[in-house]
Enzyme design. Structure first.
Site, PDB file in Angstrom:
ATOM      1  N   LYS A  55       0.816  -1.188   0.000  1.00 13.66           N
ATOM      2  CA  LYS A  55       0.000   0.000   0.000  1.00 13.66           C
ATOM      3  C   LYS A  55       0.865   1.258   0.000  1.00 13.66           C
ATOM      4  O   LYS A  55       0.369   2.356  -0.255  1.00 13.66           O
ATOM      5  CB  LYS A  55      -0.866   0.043   1.281  1.00 13.66           C
ATOM      6  CG  LYS A  55      -1.757  -1.136   1.484  1.00 13.66           C
ATOM      7  CD  LYS A  55      -2.449  -1.013   2.853  1.00 13.66           C
ATOM      8  CE  LYS A  55      -3.111  -2.313   3.249  1.00 13.66           C
ATOM      9  NZ  LYS A  55      -3.516  -2.293   4.665  1.00 13.66           N
ATOM     10  N   GLY A  56       2.118   1.100   0.344  1.00 20.08           N
ATOM     11  CA  GLY A  56       2.996   2.249   0.609  1.00 20.08           C
ATOM     12  C   GLY A  56       3.115   3.252  -0.526  1.00 20.08           C
ATOM     13  O   GLY A  56       3.306   4.436  -0.293  1.00 20.08           O
ATOM     14  N   GLU A  83       7.473   2.423  -6.417  1.00 16.89           N
ATOM     15  CA  GLU A  83       7.707   1.964  -5.055  1.00 16.89           C
ATOM     16  C   GLU A  83       7.804   3.152  -4.110  1.00 16.89           C
ATOM     17  O   GLU A  83       8.197   4.247  -4.527  1.00 16.89           O
ATOM     18  CB  GLU A  83       9.030   1.190  -4.981  1.00 16.89           C
ATOM     19  CG  GLU A  83       8.901  -0.314  -5.005  1.00 16.89           C
ATOM     20  CD  GLU A  83       8.407  -0.915  -3.691  1.00 16.89           C
ATOM     21  OE1 GLU A  83       7.731  -0.220  -2.895  1.00 16.89           O
ATOM     22  OE2 GLU A  83       8.690  -2.100  -3.469  1.00 16.89           O
ATOM     23  N   ASP A  84       7.476   2.923  -2.839  1.00 18.95           N
ATOM     24  CA  ASP A  84       7.665   3.974  -1.841  1.00 18.95           C
ATOM     25  C   ASP A  84       9.133   4.102  -1.438  1.00 18.95           C
ATOM     26  O   ASP A  84       9.691   5.188  -1.384  1.00 18.95           O
ATOM     27  CB  ASP A  84       6.773   3.736  -0.612  1.00 18.95           C
ATOM     28  CG  ASP A  84       6.915   2.318  -0.036  1.00 18.95           C
ATOM     29  OD1 ASP A  84       7.637   1.468  -0.615  1.00 18.95           O
ATOM     30  OD2 ASP A  84       6.290   2.040   1.004  1.00 18.95           O
ATOM     31  N   ASP A 129      14.825  -0.556   0.320  1.00 17.39           N
ATOM     32  CA  ASP A 129      15.600  -0.749   1.536  1.00 17.39           C
ATOM     33  C   ASP A 129      16.677  -1.799   1.221  1.00 17.39           C
ATOM     34  O   ASP A 129      17.688  -1.473   0.618  1.00 17.39           O
ATOM     35  CB  ASP A 129      14.616  -1.188   2.635  1.00 17.39           C
ATOM     36  CG  ASP A 129      15.235  -1.278   4.005  1.00 17.39           C
ATOM     37  OD1 ASP A 129      16.170  -0.530   4.289  1.00 17.39           O
ATOM     38  OD2 ASP A 129      14.773  -2.106   4.814  1.00 17.39           O
ATOM     39  N   PHE A 173      14.063   4.604  10.149  1.00 17.11           N
ATOM     40  CA  PHE A 173      12.718   4.145   9.788  1.00 17.11           C
ATOM     41  C   PHE A 173      11.826   5.375   9.619  1.00 17.11           C
ATOM     42  O   PHE A 173      11.666   6.173  10.532  1.00 17.11           O
ATOM     43  CB  PHE A 173      12.159   3.212  10.871  1.00 17.11           C
ATOM     44  CG  PHE A 173      10.876   2.571  10.452  1.00 17.11           C
ATOM     45  CD1 PHE A 173      10.891   1.427   9.659  1.00 17.11           C
ATOM     46  CD2 PHE A 173       9.651   3.117  10.809  1.00 17.11           C
ATOM     47  CE1 PHE A 173       9.707   0.838   9.232  1.00 17.11           C
ATOM     48  CE2 PHE A 173       8.465   2.538  10.393  1.00 17.11           C
ATOM     49  CZ  PHE A 173       8.489   1.403   9.606  1.00 17.11           C
ATOM     50  N   VAL A 174      11.259   5.507   8.444  1.00 13.61           N
ATOM     51  CA  VAL A 174      10.470   6.707   8.152  1.00 13.61           C
ATOM     52  C   VAL A 174       8.994   6.376   7.941  1.00 13.61           C
ATOM     53  O   VAL A 174       8.643   5.245   7.575  1.00 13.61           O
ATOM     54  CB  VAL A 174      11.015   7.448   6.907  1.00 13.61           C
ATOM     55  CG1 VAL A 174      12.393   8.022   7.177  1.00 13.61           C
ATOM     56  CG2 VAL A 174      11.048   6.537   5.678  1.00 13.61           C
ATOM     57  N   ASP A 206       3.921   3.582   6.441  1.00 12.99           N
ATOM     58  CA  ASP A 206       3.236   3.388   7.722  1.00 12.99           C
ATOM     59  C   ASP A 206       4.153   2.828   8.796  1.00 12.99           C
ATOM     60  O   ASP A 206       5.232   2.312   8.529  1.00 12.99           O
ATOM     61  CB  ASP A 206       2.081   2.400   7.557  1.00 12.99           C
ATOM     62  CG  ASP A 206       2.584   0.964   7.419  1.00 12.99           C
ATOM     63  OD1 ASP A 206       3.511   0.737   6.615  1.00 12.99           O
ATOM     64  OD2 ASP A 206       2.078   0.079   8.126  1.00 12.99           O
ATOM     65  N   ARG A 238       0.211   6.933   7.382  1.00 14.32           N
ATOM     66  CA  ARG A 238       0.284   6.998   5.917  1.00 14.32           C
ATOM     67  C   ARG A 238      -0.218   8.345   5.389  1.00 14.32           C
ATOM     68  O   ARG A 238       0.175   8.786   4.315  1.00 14.32           O
ATOM     69  CB  ARG A 238      -0.584   5.895   5.288  1.00 14.32           C
ATOM     70  CG  ARG A 238      -0.070   4.483   5.515  1.00 14.32           C
ATOM     71  CD  ARG A 238      -0.799   3.524   4.585  1.00 14.32           C
ATOM     72  NE  ARG A 238      -0.685   2.132   4.989  1.00 14.32           N
ATOM     73  CZ  ARG A 238       0.329   1.332   4.664  1.00 14.32           C
ATOM     74  NH1 ARG A 238       1.316   1.786   3.947  1.00 14.32           N
ATOM     75  NH2 ARG A 238       0.344   0.073   5.064  1.00 14.32           N
TER      76      ARG A 238
HETATM   77  P1  5GP Z   1      13.119  -4.206   0.904  1.00  8.93           P
HETATM   78  O1  5GP Z   1      12.719  -5.513   0.304  1.00  8.93           O
HETATM   79  O2  5GP Z   1      13.747  -3.245  -0.072  1.00  8.93           O
HETATM   80  O3  5GP Z   1      13.995  -4.408   2.103  1.00  8.93           O
HETATM   81  O4  5GP Z   1      11.797  -3.627   1.512  1.00  8.93           O
HETATM   82  C1  5GP Z   1      11.071  -2.609   0.976  1.00  8.93           C
HETATM   83  C2  5GP Z   1       9.808  -2.446   1.785  1.00  8.93           C
HETATM   84  O5  5GP Z   1      10.087  -2.397   3.193  1.00  8.93           O
HETATM   85  C3  5GP Z   1       9.150  -1.132   1.451  1.00  8.93           C
HETATM   86  O6  5GP Z   1       8.273  -1.243   0.351  1.00  8.93           O
HETATM   87  C4  5GP Z   1       8.457  -0.796   2.754  1.00  8.93           C
HETATM   88  O7  5GP Z   1       7.201  -1.420   2.795  1.00  8.93           O
HETATM   89  C5  5GP Z   1       9.324  -1.416   3.821  1.00  8.93           C
HETATM   90  N1  5GP Z   1      10.236  -0.406   4.423  1.00  8.93           N
HETATM   91  C6  5GP Z   1      11.580  -0.356   4.313  1.00  8.93           C
HETATM   92  N2  5GP Z   1      12.092   0.706   4.977  1.00  8.93           N
HETATM   93  C7  5GP Z   1      11.032   1.347   5.526  1.00  8.93           C
HETATM   94  C8  5GP Z   1      10.897   2.539   6.329  1.00  8.93           C
HETATM   95  O8  5GP Z   1      11.860   3.244   6.680  1.00  8.93           O
HETATM   96  N3  5GP Z   1       9.639   2.886   6.703  1.00  8.93           N
HETATM   97  C9  5GP Z   1       8.539   2.157   6.334  1.00  8.93           C
HETATM   98  N4  5GP Z   1       7.352   2.601   6.762  1.00  8.93           N
HETATM   99  N5  5GP Z   1       8.622   1.037   5.584  1.00  8.93           N
HETATM  100  C10 5GP Z   1       9.864   0.636   5.180  1.00  8.93           C
END
Ligand code: 5GP
Length: 180
Positions: free
Chosen positions: A42-43, A98-99, A102, A151-152, A158, A164
């Site tokens: 949903k991000g 993508e939001d 990470d 963590f944002v 969220d 959100r």
């Molecule tokens: P990745 O597979 O790149 O580690 O994970 C990406 C997902 O992790 C993002 O789409 C998001 O949902 C979540 N995520 C990673 N870092 C953050 C953060 O700082 N804040 C939030 N709210 N979600 C995060």
């Protein structure tokens, strides 16, 4: 400012100018092409809804929802598709929205999954990039902001389904996580 927020990392104005800039680039790059913008639920919803209004070339939109296996907050790289695209993407240019990237594990899985469906191209647009956390070699083609390893929340992101709706991206106070 919301009382649970410790600091604002990106203001609504900063985000708005970046979205205008990204929309301009994307518009130029896809003029006259068959484009499907795919938001990751949903991000990415808030970012995507602003972004598509700045993409001035015709395009369709769709959404995917994915979830990592396991209970850990760390992405495992094993991803389950909870909601898939509505139709075939053969001969379509795909732009994943993508939001945040990470570790990159979710995105790597998504890109590989969509490439296997024979689209014309797959590119990625992310609002936020935590490059220092990357575990796999993957980068976005369109990148909003590089951010530090914090963590944002806000602007679609969220914590336990909260925050959100905030118009900015911020960092929470420790108390908001149940700490003191
Ligand atoms: P990745 O597979 O790149 O580690 O994970 C990406 C997902 O992790 C993002 O789409 C998001 O949902 C979540 N995520 C990673 N870092 C953050 C953060 O700082 N804040 C939030 N709210 N979600 C995060």
């Amino acid at each position: 400012m919301e009382s649970d927020v410790q600091k604002v990392l990106l203001t609504a104005d900063e985000i708005n100018s970046k979205v205008l800039e990204l929309g301009r680039q994307i518009t130029q790059d896809y003029v006259g092409q068959n484009l499907l913008v795919v938001g990751i639920l949903k991000g990415a919803v808030v970012f995507m809804s602003d972004l598509i209004r700045q993409i001035k070339t015709p395009h369709a939109i769709d959404f995917m929802a994915v979830s990592s296996y396991g209970v850990s907050t760390e992405s495992s790289g094993v991803v389950r598709i909870m909601k898939d695209l509505e139709r075939s993407i053969e001969n379509v240019n795909i732009l994943i929205v993508e939001d945040i990237i990470d570790t990159g594990l979710t995105l790597k899985y998504l890109v590989e999954n969509l490439r296997a469906r024979n689209p014309l191209s797959v590119r990625v647009c992310t609002l936020l990039d935590k490059a220092s956390r990357r575990k796999v070699d993957i980068a976005a083609d369109y990148n909003g902001f590089a951010i530090p390893d914090e963590f944002v929340v806000g602007y679609g992101l969220d914590y336990n389904e909260r925050f959100r709706h905030l118009p900015y991206v911020g960092v929470l106070k420790p108390a908001a996580y149940g700490g003191k």
